[in-house]
Design a protein around this motif. Structure first.
Motif, short mmCIF file in Angstrom:
data_model
loop_
_atom_site.label_atom_id
_atom_site.label_comp_id
_atom_site.label_asym_id
_atom_site.label_seq_id
_atom_site.Cartn_x
_atom_site.Cartn_y
_atom_site.Cartn_z
N TYR A 49 2.94 -0.72 11.71
CA TYR A 49 2.71 -0.46 10.29
C TYR A 49 1.96 0.36 9.60
O TYR A 49 1.27 0.35 8.84
CB TYR A 49 2.22 -1.54 9.76
N SER A 50 0.62 1.11 11.30
CA SER A 50 -0.32 1.40 11.04
C SER A 50 -0.47 2.27 12.34
O SER A 50 0.58 2.09 13.24
CB SER A 50 -1.16 0.54 10.34
N ALA B 92 0.21 13.59 13.15
CA ALA B 92 -0.33 14.16 13.71
C ALA B 92 -1.29 13.56 15.75
O ALA B 92 -0.91 14.56 16.23
CB ALA B 92 -1.64 14.01 13.01
N MET B 93 -1.18 12.12 15.13
CA MET B 93 -1.23 11.44 16.40
C MET B 93 0.49 11.78 16.95
O MET B 93 -0.39 11.90 18.39
CB MET B 93 -1.53 10.08 16.36
N ALA B 94 0.59 11.57 17.13
CA ALA B 94 2.31 11.70 17.69
C ALA B 94 2.65 13.65 19.00
O ALA B 94 3.04 13.25 19.79
CB ALA B 94 3.96 11.31 17.28
N GLU B 95 2.25 14.05 17.39
CA GLU B 95 2.22 15.88 18.23
C GLU B 95 1.53 15.90 18.47
O GLU B 95 1.39 16.38 20.06
CB GLU B 95 2.32 16.27 16.48
N ALA B 96 -0.25 15.27 18.99
CA ALA B 96 -0.73 14.93 20.04
C ALA B 96 -0.39 14.61 21.78
O ALA B 96 -0.85 15.13 22.32
CB ALA B 96 -2.06 14.29 19.93
N TYR B 97 0.41 13.53 21.53
CA TYR B 97 0.78 13.15 23.19
C TYR B 97 2.35 13.87 23.22
O TYR B 97 3.10 13.00 23.47
CB TYR B 97 1.10 11.68 22.73
N ASP B 98 2.89 14.73 22.58
CA ASP B 98 4.88 15.36 22.47
C ASP B 98 5.37 15.01 22.00
O ASP B 98 6.11 13.78 23.33
CB ASP B 98 4.24 16.17 24.15
N VAL B 99 5.44 13.53 21.34
CA VAL B 99 6.51 12.82 20.91
C VAL B 99 6.50 13.23 19.30
O VAL B 99 6.33 13.95 18.36
CB VAL B 99 5.52 11.23 20.41
N ALA B 100 8.10 12.68 19.27
CA ALA B 100 9.04 13.33 17.87
C ALA B 100 8.75 11.92 17.01
O ALA B 100 8.64 11.38 17.24
CB ALA B 100 10.64 13.89 18.22
N ILE C 192 1.34 -1.38 -0.59
CA ILE C 192 -0.04 -0.48 -0.49
C ILE C 192 0.66 0.94 0.17
O ILE C 192 0.27 2.62 -0.69
CB ILE C 192 -1.21 0.02 1.38
N ALA C 193 2.33 1.15 0.21
CA ALA C 193 2.86 1.78 0.64
C ALA C 193 3.42 2.66 -0.53
O ALA C 193 2.94 4.14 -1.26
CB ALA C 193 4.11 1.69 1.35
N GLY C 194 3.71 1.61 -1.35
CA GLY C 194 4.33 2.57 -2.23
C GLY C 194 3.35 2.79 -3.25
O GLY C 194 3.44 3.98 -3.84
N ILE C 195 2.05 2.28 -3.72
CA ILE C 195 1.58 2.79 -4.03
C ILE C 195 0.44 4.01 -4.14
O ILE C 195 0.86 5.11 -4.56
CB ILE C 195 0.11 1.59 -3.98
N ASP C 196 1.03 3.60 -2.78
CA ASP C 196 0.27 5.58 -1.84
C ASP C 196 1.38 6.66 -2.15
O ASP C 196 1.25 7.86 -3.23
CB ASP C 196 -0.04 5.85 -0.70
N GLN C 197 2.40 6.47 -2.33
CA GLN C 197 3.33 7.34 -3.10
C GLN C 197 3.38 7.95 -4.22
O GLN C 197 3.11 9.02 -4.62
CB GLN C 197 5.13 6.76 -2.89
N SER D 39 8.14 3.45 3.65
CA SER D 39 7.72 2.22 2.33
C SER D 39 7.27 1.32 3.01
O SER D 39 7.21 0.50 2.65
CB SER D 39 9.10 1.87 1.64
N HIS D 40 7.00 1.30 4.63
CA HIS D 40 6.21 -0.02 5.58
C HIS D 40 4.64 0.78 5.77
O HIS D 40 3.95 -0.57 6.12
CB HIS D 40 6.87 -0.27 6.46
N ALA D 41 5.17 1.82 6.20
CA ALA D 41 3.63 1.96 7.00
C ALA D 41 2.40 2.86 6.62
O ALA D 41 1.99 3.82 6.74
CB ALA D 41 4.20 3.09 8.34
N GLY D 42 2.44 2.17 5.46
CA GLY D 42 1.10 2.69 4.49
C GLY D 42 1.20 4.20 4.16
O GLY D 42 -0.15 4.43 2.94
N GLY D 43 2.79 4.33 3.49
CA GLY D 43 2.68 5.86 2.89
C GLY D 43 2.55 6.56 3.19
O GLY D 43 2.39 7.16 4.58
N ILE D 44 3.08 7.61 2.51
CA ILE D 44 2.73 8.77 3.12
C ILE D 44 1.51 9.92 3.57
O ILE D 44 0.77 9.55 4.52
CB ILE D 44 2.28 10.16 1.33
N THR D 45 -0.33 9.03 3.14
CA THR D 45 -1.20 9.59 3.84
C THR D 45 -1.09 8.55 5.05
O THR D 45 -1.90 8.92 6.68
CB THR D 45 -2.62 8.57 2.66
N GLU D 46 -0.50 7.32 5.24
CA GLU D 46 -0.59 7.03 6.95
C GLU D 46 0.37 7.91 7.34
O GLU D 46 0.16 8.09 9.07
CB GLU D 46 -1.04 5.57 6.84
N VAL D 47 1.55 7.60 7.18
CA VAL D 47 2.48 8.35 8.28
C VAL D 47 2.14 9.95 8.50
O VAL D 47 2.09 10.53 9.81
CB VAL D 47 4.08 8.16 7.28
#
Length: 384
Positions: free
Chosen positions: A240-241, A275-283, A85-90, A262-270
């Motif tokens: 991966y998600s 954004a989820m990480a930002e809500a938890y103050d994670v870099a 999915i990741a490569g197709i999404d890219q 290239s593993h975690a679902g591409g641009i759309t998913e990462v």
């Protein structure tokens, strides 16, 4: 409406799989769907997804295509499907950016930065000569490095093994001083009892982070390990998600996430994971020991994610023995590193132009990379 009319897959050295997607108006998008060492398996998954869901479809409906590829199958997730999915999404984002004549980051809200810091690998699979290599890379302009913490390690190992890991980091720290960051990758080789000992022993030399201190199936141990150090904990290359990342955000033990574009679902998913990480103050420091398309995709997400702070890249990494990142680009200067940073590519789509003739030439050879299988002294399989 233009539609997807064709695609091709190219297995190229050292261990990469490139995807070329073409639309009826002649627009070509590129992606990099691969699981290192499982390229043939992922290739089949990509073919299945494209043949089943995407040929003849409008490439612009990226979110809908992502949901269809993910949710259209009863069984979902995992490295093979999510990498496909990741490569197709890219490739779909590359097409969309080219058709609208803008870089992908402009379609994701615009850039929050002009460039991002990169780090350079030193020391190889079984870390050695790290101090000298560290000096060379700092002299070359890098301000951040990463090295493996250990070679194969027993479930409960001796004090000498722990001391050797600490000595290597100390030697690098002494070689480069306090103004250079040093990431230390445990590579999932280390069990919980050894991780607790190692993070304490490494802390005096102030690593930038300790990466994948335990395998992701043992992420429940991360809070315990975090109690033994103030060093930031990083993980995520084998997640991966957003659903895989949810638990580590909620337990609060992880400071840096490292999803792989290239593993975690591409641009759309990462972008969603960021954004989820930002809500938890994670870099975020995206994982990328891969090729130019994966790196370009990373940089597009880095460009519009405020919590991205550094980017892995694979130039001269120990895996790239036969081909390297720049070999496949028509204009390698897009990845010029200056003062330890790389500019965000601002060309349309992913912002890089692939040398298609070179890709086709390299794909004619036999590419069959698999990671080594390591064994302990008693003959049992060790984590690589």
């Amino acid at each position: 409406m233009t539609e997807i009319v064709d695609y091709e897959l190219f297995e190229v050295p050292p261990r990469w799989l490139f995807l070329r997607v073409e639309t009826a108006d002649g627009t070509v998008g590129w992606g990099e769907p691969v699981v290192e060492g499982r390229s043939k398996t992922v290739r089949t998954a990509v073919e299945e997804l494209l043949d089943t869901y995407l040929l003849g479809e409008d490439p612009s409906r990226i979110e809908d295509h992502w949901q269809t590829m993910y949710r259209g199958g009863f069984y979902r997730g995992g490295p093979v499907l999510m990498s496909a999915i990741a490569g197709i999404d890219q490739a779909l984002w590359d097409i969309k950016g080219k058709q609208l004549d803008v870089p992908v980051y402009e379609l994701l809200g615009g850039a929050v930065r002009d460039r991002i810091r990169v780090y350079q690998w030193i020391g190889g699979d079984r870390p050695s000569d790290v101090a000298e290599q560290a000096r060379e890379q700092v002299d070359a302009g890098f301000t951040a490095l990463k090295m493996n913490a250990t070679e194969e390690i027993e479930r409960v190992d001796d004090p000498a093994t722990v001391e050797a890991a600490a000595t290597r980091l100390r030697e690098v720290r002494e070689a480069v001083g306090d103004e250079v960051d040093i990431g230390v990758d445990f590579h999932g080789r280390v069990t919980k009892p050894m991780a607790k000992r190692l993070v304490e022993k490494l802390e005096p030399y102030e690593p930038m982070f300790v990466e994948e201190p335990v395998l992701p199936e043992h992420n429940d141990a991360l809070p315990t390990i975090a109690e033994h150090t103030t060093t930031p904990i990083a993980t995520g290359e084998r997640m991966y998600s957003r659903w895989d990342f949810k638990e580590v955000f909620e337990d609060g033990a992880v400071d840096v996430i490292q999803p792989d574009l290239s593993h975690a679902g591409g641009i759309t998913e990462v972008k969603k994971i960021a954004a989820m990480a930002e809500a938890y103050d994670v870099a975020m420091a995206p994982h990328c020991p891969l090729g130019p398309l994966a790196l370009a995709a990373c940089l597009q997400v880095d460009a519009c994610s405020s919590n991205a702070f550094i980017q892995e890249q694979s130039l001269n990494i120990h895996y790239n023995e036969t081909s390297d990142v720049l070999d496949y680009l028509a204009d390698p200067s897009v990845f010029d590193y200056e003062d330890g940073f790389v500019q965000i590519p601002d060309g349309p789509g992913l912002g890089v132009e692939i040398d298609e003739d070179h890709v086709r030439e390299q794909a004619d050879g036999d590419v069959d990379w698999h990671n080594p299988v390591w064994r302990h002294a008693d003959g049992s399989v060790a984590e690589w």
